[in-house]
Design a protein around this motif. Structure first.
Motif: not given
Length: 249
Positions: A146-164
């Motif tokens: 997300g462009d609002e990096r500090s409050g976006s539930l995006d790829s950075s939050v899902h890094l541990g899901d097995g698909e980076h």
């Protein structure tokens, strides 16, 4: 019938023909523009502020229906991913299959070691707001932020899901071209030029501008053609009274 009257009558017939052509052409452009838009574009309402300031919570956007294989870095896309809640989401693609994503160098996101200029981020907040761990995007998948990096539930939050933290390309439904509402934000999204020098470049804008031009020109032709009759009659009466006054004088 005098020569002047015959000339006026000829002009009137020509004007009527031209006004009819203008109305017909205007209808084709006006209706065609809307039909073209309905086929190419889908409206979406963005539910959260994760894309602020590019797109705010509650903003209405127009997204071009595209194939996931056409997605490039920098695109703002609408997608659905079951592990993310299986609801339409809007994020920006910052990496494609094979890219090495890291943060941060001088406070900037890097893709394959190259710093990416991201002027669309909130003022005073860079990519460093998330502290994204280095990762490599799997083939055939996309890394989205997300462009609002500090409050976006995006790829950075899902890094541990097995698909980076990535999502498959075929999860993408459309690419956002413009904000349609509110009116003070109406317009095309700015080009993500920070990705322009990378392999594949950035996406070309969709046909939205051409559709809007077709609709506006069509509306002008319809209104102009429809107005010709009453205007011509009024002008004709004016010329007739002027000739009558000249004869009397």
């Amino acid at each position: 019938m005098s020569r002047t009257q015959r000339t006026d009558e000829g002009r009137g017939r020509l004007g009527s023909v031209l006004s009819g052509v203008a109305v017909a052409l205007g209808c084709v452009l006006f209706l065609g523009g809307f039909a073209w838009g309905a086929v190419q574009y889908q409206p979406y309402t963005v539910p959260t502020g994760s894309m602020t300031p590019t797109i705010g919570a509650g903003d209405r956007v127009l997204a071009q229906r595209i194939d996931g294989d056409d997605v490039r870095r920098g695109d703002v896309v609408v997608f659905k991913q079951s592990t993310w809640g299986d609801l339409p989401m809007v994020k920006r693609v910052v990496g494609i299959g094979g890219d090495h994503i890291a943060c941060c160098k001088d406070g900037k996101l890097t893709v394959n070691g190259k710093e990416v200029a991201e002027p669309y981020l909130p003022a005073g907040k860079g990519a460093a707001a998330t502290g994204i761990p280095a990762t490599t995007v799997p083939k055939g998948r996309l890394f989205l932020l997300g462009d609002e990096r500090s409050g976006s539930l995006d790829s950075s939050v899902h890094l541990g899901d097995g698909e980076h933290g990535s999502v498959p390309r075929d999860a993408v439904q459309a690419r956002v071209d413009a904000v349609a509402w509110p009116m003070d934000k109406f317009g095309m999204l700015a080009e993500p030029t920070g990705f322009a020098d990378m392999p594949g470049g950035i996406s070309e804008p969709g046909p939205l501008r051409l559709m809007v031009i077709a609709v506006v020109v069509g509306m002008v032709l319809v209104l102009g053609g429809a107005a010709y009759g009453p205007v011509a009659k009024r002008l004709g009466r004016g010329r007739g009274r002027a000739r009558e006054a000249a004869r009397v004088g």
